[in-house]
Write an enzyme that holds these catalytic residues in place. Structure first.
Site, PDB file in Angstrom:
ATOM      1  N   LYS A 170      34.753  45.186  25.456  1.00 49.48           N
ATOM      2  CA  LYS A 170      35.811  45.696  26.347  1.00 49.48           C
ATOM      3  C   LYS A 170      36.757  44.546  26.681  1.00 49.48           C
ATOM      4  O   LYS A 170      36.461  43.700  27.500  1.00 49.48           O
ATOM      5  CB  LYS A 170      35.255  46.257  27.649  1.00 49.48           C
ATOM      6  CG  LYS A 170      36.339  46.972  28.488  1.00 49.48           C
ATOM      7  CD  LYS A 170      36.021  47.028  29.967  1.00 49.48           C
ATOM      8  CE  LYS A 170      36.583  45.860  30.729  1.00 49.48           C
ATOM      9  NZ  LYS A 170      38.085  45.785  30.769  1.00 49.48           N
ATOM     10  N   ASP A 202      39.548  49.848  31.929  1.00 52.90           N
ATOM     11  CA  ASP A 202      39.494  48.960  33.081  1.00 52.90           C
ATOM     12  C   ASP A 202      38.053  48.770  33.549  1.00 52.90           C
ATOM     13  O   ASP A 202      37.113  49.324  32.961  1.00 52.90           O
ATOM     14  CB  ASP A 202      40.367  49.491  34.219  1.00 52.90           C
ATOM     15  CG  ASP A 202      40.007  50.905  34.649  1.00 52.90           C
ATOM     16  OD1 ASP A 202      38.886  51.371  34.342  1.00 52.90           O
ATOM     17  OD2 ASP A 202      40.844  51.557  35.309  1.00 52.90           O
ATOM     18  N   GLY A 203      37.894  47.996  34.609  1.00 50.96           N
ATOM     19  CA  GLY A 203      36.553  47.706  35.106  1.00 50.96           C
ATOM     20  C   GLY A 203      35.787  48.925  35.572  1.00 50.96           C
ATOM     21  O   GLY A 203      34.657  49.167  35.130  1.00 50.96           O
ATOM     22  N   GLY A 205      36.241  52.130  34.885  1.00 50.77           N
ATOM     23  CA  GLY A 205      36.039  53.146  33.864  1.00 50.77           C
ATOM     24  C   GLY A 205      35.119  52.738  32.741  1.00 50.77           C
ATOM     25  O   GLY A 205      34.354  53.561  32.223  1.00 50.77           O
ATOM     26  N   GLY A 207      33.885  48.895  32.348  1.00 55.70           N
ATOM     27  CA  GLY A 207      33.036  47.760  32.693  1.00 55.70           C
ATOM     28  C   GLY A 207      31.788  48.139  33.463  1.00 55.70           C
ATOM     29  O   GLY A 207      30.683  47.680  33.155  1.00 55.70           O
ATOM     30  N   GLU A 245      30.728  33.522  32.594  1.00 59.49           N
ATOM     31  CA  GLU A 245      31.610  32.357  32.679  1.00 59.49           C
ATOM     32  C   GLU A 245      32.691  32.750  33.660  1.00 59.49           C
ATOM     33  O   GLU A 245      33.527  33.605  33.371  1.00 59.49           O
ATOM     34  CB  GLU A 245      32.168  32.017  31.289  1.00 59.49           C
ATOM     35  CG  GLU A 245      32.837  30.658  31.234  1.00 59.49           C
ATOM     36  CD  GLU A 245      34.344  30.759  31.234  1.00 59.49           C
ATOM     37  OE1 GLU A 245      34.922  30.603  32.337  1.00 59.49           O
ATOM     38  OE2 GLU A 245      34.927  30.986  30.172  1.00 59.49           O
ATOM     39  N   CYS A 279      40.552  28.850  33.388  1.00 57.28           N
ATOM     40  CA  CYS A 279      39.478  28.702  34.370  1.00 57.28           C
ATOM     41  C   CYS A 279      38.969  27.266  34.468  1.00 57.28           C
ATOM     42  O   CYS A 279      38.486  26.840  35.511  1.00 57.28           O
ATOM     43  CB  CYS A 279      38.320  29.644  34.039  1.00 57.28           C
ATOM     44  SG  CYS A 279      37.783  29.552  32.322  1.00 57.28           S
ATOM     45  N   GLU A 378      40.756  29.164  43.684  1.00 59.67           N
ATOM     46  CA  GLU A 378      41.258  29.157  42.320  1.00 59.67           C
ATOM     47  C   GLU A 378      42.612  29.860  42.293  1.00 59.67           C
ATOM     48  O   GLU A 378      42.695  31.081  42.417  1.00 59.67           O
ATOM     49  CB  GLU A 378      40.273  29.852  41.376  1.00 59.67           C
ATOM     50  CG  GLU A 378      40.685  29.741  39.917  1.00 59.67           C
ATOM     51  CD  GLU A 378      39.689  30.386  38.974  1.00 59.67           C
ATOM     52  OE1 GLU A 378      39.522  29.869  37.855  1.00 59.67           O
ATOM     53  OE2 GLU A 378      39.085  31.405  39.356  1.00 59.67           O
TER      54      GLU A 378
END
Length: 479
Positions: A170, A202-203, A205, A207, A245, A279, A378
């Site tokens: 994904k 998306d997350g 739906g 993830g 990660e 990152c 961040e």
């Protein structure tokens, strides 16, 4: 206008279960440049089932057979490099030179490294009467981010293929074009049906159902720490392996020596690459407090040389990926000003002459203290913060005073001193004088995640370890 209305499942381009779509916005123009289908739990079910069916056959192939398939992938990848680069520039605003250079080059480098590692990888080892076997873990759910699409797909998909796993990928809905081209590459290379599957979405739906799926044996996720925590929670009831990660706020310790000026300038330039959307970026520059004024002058000059503009042109920086990312960065820049950090370069708003597009000024803050938001959060944009230290011990203390531990940097002319400092940084990946190595393990301490990617180390998380006792009779093993 790109339109991708099908998913790659079981070796075929198939219609999604639902009718939902997602509009992709070109961050340089703020205009819709494509649409992709949005997946659902039903699509995840079909893709996982295909991967499960393919696992018995793929997991029992030999290393030599998998090397051949990966080599075919590399051949097709190189032929499609231009298509990948064009997709990257359009979907995330990576300047053409960066997209066609380092962004696409990372994918090829990781693939070549995986091939080399697989040729010599030891999957079985006899220890006395016991045989220790490394076996593929099973069906893997791979969730990748938008900022370095080819790198992140490469460090997950290629080790999974090399070790005999099957998978469902994904990609981020913000950078879906490269995922589609990538699936076309694997299909053209002859990866067997069901071994690799692609579901866009998306997350919520895709993830969430992927992370919680009972038939998924492992989730490998790259993204924010917040999202990583949610992934782990969703995966917990099925007790699957989860590798992550996540975020970073990486220190860059510039040592007090004759290379100081050069290393401060490099530190600023390195932070601005990919519009700061990395990152592991060296976002906290640590310099001797006594040389702060000197560092400010050097950093201001370095930032002034960072050109910003149309990613199709000859500029160092393009836009950041989205309006939401732009607004987040702007808010944190303003917070740095409000907290009393010295604004050396950049600041709020778009660069002069750019009225449209999610462009951010290359920004430098100095005289920052480690309790300020710009030193702790961040930002994920082209913002570098400069903090002063009184001694090397003090520098290490500041460097480690963070909830993150993804990367660290040490810059100095005295290699032995740099080595000593690097050993003391609590992070999974520490670069001395901008060194780079595809075979180096990459991953984080603390809230930056767990597990390791890249090179041989990237294979281990996709393998289970089995001990077969009595595999060799005791007399034979002792003789």
């Amino acid at each position: 206008m790109r339109e991708y209305a099908k998913f790659y499942i079981d070796g075929q381009w198939t219609d999604p279960a639902g009718a939902g779509t997602f509009e992709v916005v070109n961050p340089a123009t703020e205009e819709v440049c494509g649409k992709v289908a949005l997946g659902s739990a039903a699509d995840v079910d079909r893709a996982v089932a295909a991967a499960r069916r393919a696992f018995p056959g793929w997991s029992t192939t030999t290393g030599e057979e998998r090397v051949e398939v990966l080599q075919n992938v590399l051949d097709v990848y190189q032929k499609r490099a231009g298509d990948l680069a064009a997709a990257l520039t359009e979907e995330m605003g990576a300047p053409a030179a960066l997209a066609g250079g380092f962004q696409v080059g990372l994918g090829a480098g990781h693939l070549s490294t995986a091939i080399a590692v697989l040729k010599d990888f030891v999957f079985e080892e006899q220890r006395g009467a016991t045989l220790v076997v490394k076996e593929p873990i099973g069906v893997c759910g791979l969730i990748t981010p938008w900022n370095w699409p080819m790198n992140q797909m490469a460090v997950k998909v290629f080790p999974a293929l090399a070790t005999g796993c099957t998978m469902v990928l994904k990609p981020s809905e913000k950078s879906p074009f490269t995922g589609q081209v990538f699936a076309e590459i694997l299909d053209a290379a002859g990866v067997p049906a069901g071994v690799f599957n692609l579901v866009q979405g998306d997350g919520p739906g895709v993830g969430v159902p992927l992370a919680g799926h009972a038939d998924v044996d492992m989730i490998s996720f790259t993204g924010s720490t917040r999202a990583g925590i949610d992934i782990a929670r969703n995966a917990a009831p099925t007790v699957k392996r989860v590798t992550q990660e996540l975020g970073g706020k990486s220190p860059n310790i510039v040592l007090d020596d004759e290379a100081f000026a050069e290393n401060v300038g490099k530190g600023v330039a390195n932070m601005m690459g990919n519009s700061g959307q990395t990152c592991s970026a060296p976002s906290r520059m640590l310099v001797p407090a006594a040389r702060m004024d000197e560092a400010i002058a050097i950093a201001r000059e370095a930032a002034s040389g960072i050109t910003v503009g149309d990613p199709q042109g000859d500029f160092v920086m393009g836009p950041v990926v989205s309006e939401a990312q732009f607004e987040k960065i702007q808010a944190l820049i303003q917070k740095g000003i409000d907290e009393g950090a010295t604004l050396v370069a950049g600041g709020p708003g778009r660069p002069d002459g750019l009225e449209k597009g999610y462009y951010v000024k290359p920004t430098v803050f100095a005289r920052v203290t480690n309790d300020m938001a710009v030193a702790r959060e961040e930002i994920f944009g082209p913002v570098v913060t400069i903090l002063g230290y009184d001694s090397v011990d003090h520098a290490v203390e500041i460097a480690n005073d963070t909830e993150y531990g993804l990367a660290g940097y040490v810059a100095g002319a005295d290699l032995e001193k740099a080595r000593t400092v690097a050993r003391r940084i609590r992070a999974g990946w520490v670069a001395i004088n901008d060194a780079f190595d595809f075979a180096c393990p990459f991953g984080g301490y603390k809230k930056s995640g767990n597990g390791r990617e890249w090179g041989e180390f990237g294979f281990h998380d996709y393998l289970e370890t089995k001990g077969i006792l009595g595999y060799v009779p005791e007399a034979a093993s002792s003789g």
